[in-house]
Design a protein around this motif. Structure first.
Motif, PDB file in Angstrom:
ATOM      1  N   ALA A 238       0.829  -1.203   0.000  1.00 25.69           N
ATOM      2  CA  ALA A 238       0.000   0.000   0.000  1.00 25.69           C
ATOM      3  C   ALA A 238       0.865   1.255   0.000  1.00 25.69           C
ATOM      4  O   ALA A 238       0.560   2.243  -0.687  1.00 25.69           O
ATOM      5  CB  ALA A 238      -0.926  -0.003   1.216  1.00 25.69           C
ATOM      6  N   LYS A 239       1.965   1.239   0.748  1.00 29.29           N
ATOM      7  CA  LYS A 239       2.871   2.396   0.768  1.00 29.29           C
ATOM      8  C   LYS A 239       3.414   2.691  -0.628  1.00 29.29           C
ATOM      9  O   LYS A 239       3.470   3.857  -1.056  1.00 29.29           O
ATOM     10  CB  LYS A 239       4.035   2.122   1.719  1.00 29.29           C
ATOM     11  CG  LYS A 239       3.768   2.415   3.185  1.00 29.29           C
ATOM     12  CD  LYS A 239       5.052   2.210   3.982  1.00 29.29           C
ATOM     13  CE  LYS A 239       4.936   2.768   5.371  1.00 29.29           C
ATOM     14  NZ  LYS A 239       6.191   2.616   6.141  1.00 29.29           N
ATOM     15  N   VAL A 240       3.825   1.657  -1.340  1.00 33.66           N
ATOM     16  CA  VAL A 240       4.348   1.842  -2.698  1.00 33.66           C
ATOM     17  C   VAL A 240       3.279   2.467  -3.582  1.00 33.66           C
ATOM     18  O   VAL A 240       3.535   3.436  -4.338  1.00 33.66           O
ATOM     19  CB  VAL A 240       4.821   0.502  -3.283  1.00 33.66           C
ATOM     20  CG1 VAL A 240       5.150   0.647  -4.767  1.00 33.66           C
ATOM     21  CG2 VAL A 240       6.045  -0.013  -2.522  1.00 33.66           C
ATOM     22  N   ASN A 241       2.055   1.941  -3.516  1.00 34.00           N
ATOM     23  CA  ASN A 241       0.967   2.478  -4.331  1.00 34.00           C
ATOM     24  C   ASN A 241       0.671   3.933  -3.992  1.00 34.00           C
ATOM     25  O   ASN A 241       0.460   4.766  -4.881  1.00 34.00           O
ATOM     26  CB  ASN A 241      -0.294   1.631  -4.139  1.00 34.00           C
ATOM     27  CG  ASN A 241      -0.234   0.333  -4.910  1.00 34.00           C
ATOM     28  OD1 ASN A 241       0.561   0.186  -5.833  1.00 34.00           O
ATOM     29  ND2 ASN A 241      -1.068  -0.628  -4.540  1.00 34.00           N
ATOM     30  N   LEU A 242       0.638   4.237  -2.703  1.00 36.25           N
ATOM     31  CA  LEU A 242       0.342   5.612  -2.287  1.00 36.25           C
ATOM     32  C   LEU A 242       1.392   6.573  -2.811  1.00 36.25           C
ATOM     33  O   LEU A 242       1.070   7.674  -3.286  1.00 36.25           O
ATOM     34  CB  LEU A 242       0.260   5.690  -0.767  1.00 36.25           C
ATOM     35  CG  LEU A 242      -0.953   5.022  -0.114  1.00 36.25           C
ATOM     36  CD1 LEU A 242      -0.778   4.948   1.403  1.00 36.25           C
ATOM     37  CD2 LEU A 242      -2.242   5.768  -0.463  1.00 36.25           C
ATOM     38  N   LEU A 279       1.879  10.082   4.068  1.00 35.66           N
ATOM     39  CA  LEU A 279       2.154  10.476   2.692  1.00 35.66           C
ATOM     40  C   LEU A 279       2.542  11.941   2.612  1.00 35.66           C
ATOM     41  O   LEU A 279       3.457  12.314   1.865  1.00 35.66           O
ATOM     42  CB  LEU A 279       0.923  10.200   1.818  1.00 35.66           C
ATOM     43  CG  LEU A 279       1.103  10.399   0.317  1.00 35.66           C
ATOM     44  CD1 LEU A 279       2.190   9.479  -0.223  1.00 35.66           C
ATOM     45  CD2 LEU A 279      -0.219  10.148  -0.415  1.00 35.66           C
ATOM     46  N   ARG A 280       1.887  12.790   3.393  1.00 34.41           N
ATOM     47  CA  ARG A 280       2.247  14.213   3.397  1.00 34.41           C
ATOM     48  C   ARG A 280       3.677  14.400   3.891  1.00 34.41           C
ATOM     49  O   ARG A 280       4.416  15.251   3.376  1.00 34.41           O
ATOM     50  CB  ARG A 280       1.265  14.998   4.268  1.00 34.41           C
ATOM     51  CG  ARG A 280      -0.129  15.137   3.677  1.00 34.41           C
ATOM     52  CD  ARG A 280      -0.924  16.212   4.376  1.00 34.41           C
ATOM     53  NE  ARG A 280      -1.169  15.915   5.782  1.00 34.41           N
ATOM     54  CZ  ARG A 280      -2.181  15.202   6.230  1.00 34.41           C
ATOM     55  NH1 ARG A 280      -3.052  14.672   5.383  1.00 34.41           N
ATOM     56  NH2 ARG A 280      -2.340  15.007   7.523  1.00 34.41           N
ATOM     57  N   MET A 281       4.068  13.616   4.887  1.00 33.38           N
ATOM     58  CA  MET A 281       5.415  13.768   5.445  1.00 33.38           C
ATOM     59  C   MET A 281       6.490  13.287   4.472  1.00 33.38           C
ATOM     60  O   MET A 281       7.530  13.925   4.319  1.00 33.38           O
ATOM     61  CB  MET A 281       5.517  13.029   6.780  1.00 33.38           C
ATOM     62  CG  MET A 281       4.734  13.708   7.909  1.00 33.38           C
ATOM     63  SD  MET A 281       5.071  13.008   9.558  1.00 33.38           S
ATOM     64  CE  MET A 281       4.412  11.351   9.382  1.00 33.38           C
ATOM     65  N   VAL A 282       6.246  12.171   3.793  1.00 33.91           N
ATOM     66  CA  VAL A 282       7.286  11.664   2.892  1.00 33.91           C
ATOM     67  C   VAL A 282       7.386  12.516   1.630  1.00 33.91           C
ATOM     68  O   VAL A 282       8.420  12.504   0.950  1.00 33.91           O
ATOM     69  CB  VAL A 282       7.047  10.181   2.500  1.00 33.91           C
ATOM     70  CG1 VAL A 282       7.093   9.287   3.718  1.00 33.91           C
ATOM     71  CG2 VAL A 282       5.743   9.997   1.738  1.00 33.91           C
TER      72      VAL A 282
END
Length: 293
Positions: A238-242, A279-282
């Motif tokens: 999910a992280k990769v997709n986001l 996601l905002r932080m990365v």
């Protein structure tokens, strides 16, 4: 069941996000065959009765009082209630503001499938302060709008059965030889994020090892349970997709979660932040203060 107190609701503690008054019960819509509830009562809750199941729960707020095995017991937030099958008990508020609690009713046969013929654990007095037991029960009692899937329940059941046994003074750990090859077959299967519903029965067929022995070996060999291993792999996907711009709802489904809420619940449990805040932080440029969720 409902309270026979006509003044129920006066000065009660309300659960967050609701405007209800008076006594109420919410029933979870889970994939598992056992009833799970959250409830609030301002006064008298239940007359003396008995279940043929374990009644396992935790008080969320207020003072929960009940008569059990010849004495009055008091449950407060931070402890765990474990009422043994076929034991008579009642229920009422132990304070003027009522009490709110969560409970799950689990058949002894389900616990016995993990214990494999050992005596059912008995928690003296029906209340325990054991931290391992608290954690095992807490995992089984999310909010009633958070659906528990079969694989998740099987994982929690394994922890619960052994935590009950340890809290009751029985074996805290099960030894024996490890079957690494079987556990590795299960791990590789989970690592590939298979489609469809996954259960311990699935892994039993994949690995050639009985499900509870496999569950024990997996924990000892890989440091986590089969269910949590799968969840972490799904979170990674999910992280990769986001990060590639896939909408959160689609990223959740693609990774194997039921929906966006299911992803968010596990994401926050694993990483301490919501998917949106992560996601905002990365994506935040270096040297810029991250936006607060």
């Amino acid at each position: 069941m409902t309270s026979d107190n006509p003044s129920a609701g006066a000065g009660v503690i309300e659960p967050p996000g609701t405007k209800r008054r008076g006594d109420w019960i919410d029933v979870a819509e889970d994939a598992i065959p056992f009833e799970r509830i959250e409830a609030f009562f301002a006064g008298r809750a239940y007359e003396p009765h008995r279940h043929d199941t374990y009644a396992v729960g935790q008080t969320l707020s207020g003072v929960q009082s009940f008569h059990y095995r010849g004495a009055e017991r008091t449950s407060l937030p931070g402890g765990t209630m474990v009422l043994h099958p076929d034991e008579v008990h009642d229920g009422q508020a132990g304070g003027e503001h009522g009490f709110r609690y969560r409970m799950i009713y689990i058949e002894p046969a389900a616990v016995q499938r993990v214990l494999g013929g050992r005596p059912l654990p008995f928690i003296k007095g029906g209340i325990s302060s054991d931290p391992r037991l608290f954690a095992a029960v807490h995992a089984l009692l999310p909010a009633t709008d958070a659906r528990i899937e079969t694989f998740e329940f099987e994982d929690c059941l394994f922890e619960l059965a052994h935590a009950l046994e340890a809290a009751a003074g029985g074996p805290a750990k099960v030894g024996g030889a490890l079957d690494y090859r079987a556990a590795e077959r299960a791990r590789l299967y989970l690592h590939d994020l298979p489609d469809g519903t996954i259960t311990l029965e699935t892994l039993e067929a994949v690995s050639g090892r009985d499900r509870w022995g496999l569950s024990r070996d997996f924990r000892r060999l890989f440091g986590t349970s089969p269910y949590r291993y799968l969840v972490q792999r799904r979170l990674e996907a999910a992280k990769v997709n986001l990060r590639h711009g896939v909408p959160a709802a689609q990223a959740a489904v693609d990774a194997g979660f039921a929906d966006q809420a299911h992803l968010s619940r596990h994401f926050k449990k694993a990483f301490g932040v919501t998917p949106g805040r992560w996601l905002r932080m990365v994506e935040m440029p270096a040297g810029t203060e991250a936006e607060q969720a």
